[in-house]
Design an enzyme around this catalytic site. Structure first.
Site, PDB file in Angstrom:
ATOM      1  N   HIS A  23       0.842  -1.211   0.000  1.00 49.22           N
ATOM      2  CA  HIS A  23       0.000   0.000   0.000  1.00 49.22           C
ATOM      3  C   HIS A  23       0.879   1.264   0.000  1.00 49.22           C
ATOM      4  CE1 HIS A  23      -3.020  -2.676   2.328  1.00 49.22           C
ATOM      5  NE2 HIS A  23      -3.578  -2.446   1.152  1.00 49.22           N
ATOM      6  N   LYS A  47     -17.927  -5.483   9.327  1.00 51.06           N
ATOM      7  CA  LYS A  47     -16.733  -6.287   9.040  1.00 51.06           C
ATOM      8  C   LYS A  47     -15.788  -6.240  10.239  1.00 51.06           C
ATOM      9  CE  LYS A  47     -13.205  -6.660   5.477  1.00 51.06           C
ATOM     10  NZ  LYS A  47     -12.584  -5.970   4.359  1.00 51.06           N
ATOM     11  N   ARG A  96      -2.308  -6.262  -8.090  1.00 51.95           N
ATOM     12  CA  ARG A  96      -1.127  -7.090  -7.845  1.00 51.95           C
ATOM     13  C   ARG A  96      -0.975  -8.192  -8.876  1.00 51.95           C
ATOM     14  NH1 ARG A  96      -3.090  -8.241  -1.882  1.00 51.95           N
ATOM     15  NH2 ARG A  96      -4.921  -8.450  -3.198  1.00 51.95           N
ATOM     16  N   SER A 134      -2.867  -7.716   3.472  1.00 51.26           N
ATOM     17  CA  SER A 134      -3.022  -7.479   4.912  1.00 51.26           C
ATOM     18  C   SER A 134      -3.363  -8.784   5.625  1.00 51.26           C
ATOM     19  CB  SER A 134      -4.138  -6.459   5.167  1.00 51.26           C
ATOM     20  OG  SER A 134      -3.841  -5.246   4.543  1.00 51.26           O
TER      21      SER A 134
HETATM   22  O1  PNS Z   1      -8.770  -2.872   0.885  1.00 52.35           O
HETATM   23  P1  PNS Z   1     -10.024  -3.398   0.278  1.00 52.35           P
HETATM   24  O2  PNS Z   1     -10.824  -4.156   1.323  1.00 52.35           O
HETATM   25  O3  PNS Z   1      -9.793  -4.180  -0.974  1.00 52.35           O
HETATM   26  O4  PNS Z   1     -10.903  -2.112  -0.141  1.00 52.35           O
HETATM   27  C1  PNS Z   1     -12.176  -2.276  -0.667  1.00 52.35           C
HETATM   28  C2  PNS Z   1     -12.930  -0.928  -0.761  1.00 52.35           C
HETATM   29  C3  PNS Z   1     -12.910  -0.200   0.548  1.00 52.35           C
HETATM   30  C4  PNS Z   1     -12.259  -0.055  -1.821  1.00 52.35           C
HETATM   31  C5  PNS Z   1     -14.388  -1.248  -1.202  1.00 52.35           C
HETATM   32  O5  PNS Z   1     -14.906  -2.253  -0.382  1.00 52.35           O
HETATM   33  C6  PNS Z   1     -15.302  -0.029  -1.161  1.00 52.35           C
HETATM   34  O6  PNS Z   1     -15.155   0.882  -1.930  1.00 52.35           O
HETATM   35  N1  PNS Z   1     -16.258  -0.039  -0.221  1.00 52.35           N
HETATM   36  C7  PNS Z   1     -17.221   1.017  -0.074  1.00 52.35           C
HETATM   37  C8  PNS Z   1     -18.616   0.554  -0.446  1.00 52.35           C
HETATM   38  C9  PNS Z   1     -18.893   0.761  -1.915  1.00 52.35           C
HETATM   39  O7  PNS Z   1     -18.723   1.828  -2.468  1.00 52.35           O
HETATM   40  N2  PNS Z   1     -19.348  -0.319  -2.586  1.00 52.35           N
HETATM   41  C10 PNS Z   1     -19.703  -0.294  -3.974  1.00 52.35           C
HETATM   42  C11 PNS Z   1     -18.489  -0.263  -4.872  1.00 52.35           C
HETATM   43  S1  PNS Z   1     -18.431  -1.730  -5.773  1.00 52.35           S
END
Ligand code: PNS
Length: 172
Positions: A23, A47, A96, A134
């Site tokens: 990150h 979560k 990745r 992570s």
């Molecule tokens: O580090 P991560 O868990 O891969 O991040 C995922 C994240 C936070 C980018 C994604 O879950 C997100 O944007 N969540 C917010 C909810 C949202 O907007 N959902 C619809 C988009 S598909």
């Protein structure tokens, strides 16, 4: 704030539980392209996370206390709404491997649907971080492996503190 200010702002969203060197690598690369990077830490009460949203933000702020300076904020709800609220035109996501692609493409297209003004930019981390996540960091640490090369030293320290306070906390 002028109407075009947000064009200079890129949001880098994620769970960051905890932030890894992968990150950090993406943030540093993004900071070379955008004058302002806002790291948006997902706050999702549904979560289970090892670190609270405050802890995750504090760690990221500590890592970036020197240049490149970056902004850190928690968000909940839709990323498309949060970016609109902040006037950001771009979201940065790290890719990745091919295995990331399907989920990332779905998210990017859904965000495009929700906010047509928003562009998602994918960036590759350095090859040495392509295996890093992570969840693997937490697992390796919980099982006694070294995470020194994988996370900033503050993260290793915070993992040690968590583990000392409650060895069970790392089994999520
Ligand atoms: O580090 P991560 O868990 O891969 O991040 C995922 C994240 C936070 C980018 C994604 O879950 C997100 O944007 N969540 C917010 C909810 C949202 O907007 N959902 C619809 C988009 S598909």
């Amino acid at each position: 704030m002028g109407a075009t200010d947000g064009e200079e702002l890129a949001v880098y969203p994620g769970s960051f539980d905890p932030i890894t060197n992968g990150h950090v690598d993406i943030i540093r690369r993004g900071a070379k392209l955008f004058p302002r990077i806002l790291v948006a830490v997902l706050e999702n009460p549904k979560k289970a996370t090892l670190f609270s949203v405050e802890e995750r933000m504090e760690i990221i702020r500590e890592i970036f206390k020197d240049p490149p300076r970056i902004e850190v904020e928690a968000f909940h709800g839709l990323l498309a709404d949060f970016t609109k609220l902040r006037g950001a035109r771009a979201v940065i996501r790290g890719l990745r491997a091919v295995s990331d692609f399907e989920y990332e493409m779905q998210m990017a297209l859904m965000n495009q649907q929700l906010n047509p003004e928003l562009e998602t930019l994918f960036m590759m981390p350095s090859a040495r971080y392509t295996f890093l996540s992570s969840s693997l960091v937490k697992e390796v640490f919980a099982l006694g492996g070294s995470v020194r090369e994988l996370v900033p030293s503050i993260v290793e320290q915070k993992l040690r503190e968590k583990f000392a306070a409650d060895p069970e906390s790392l089994s999520i």
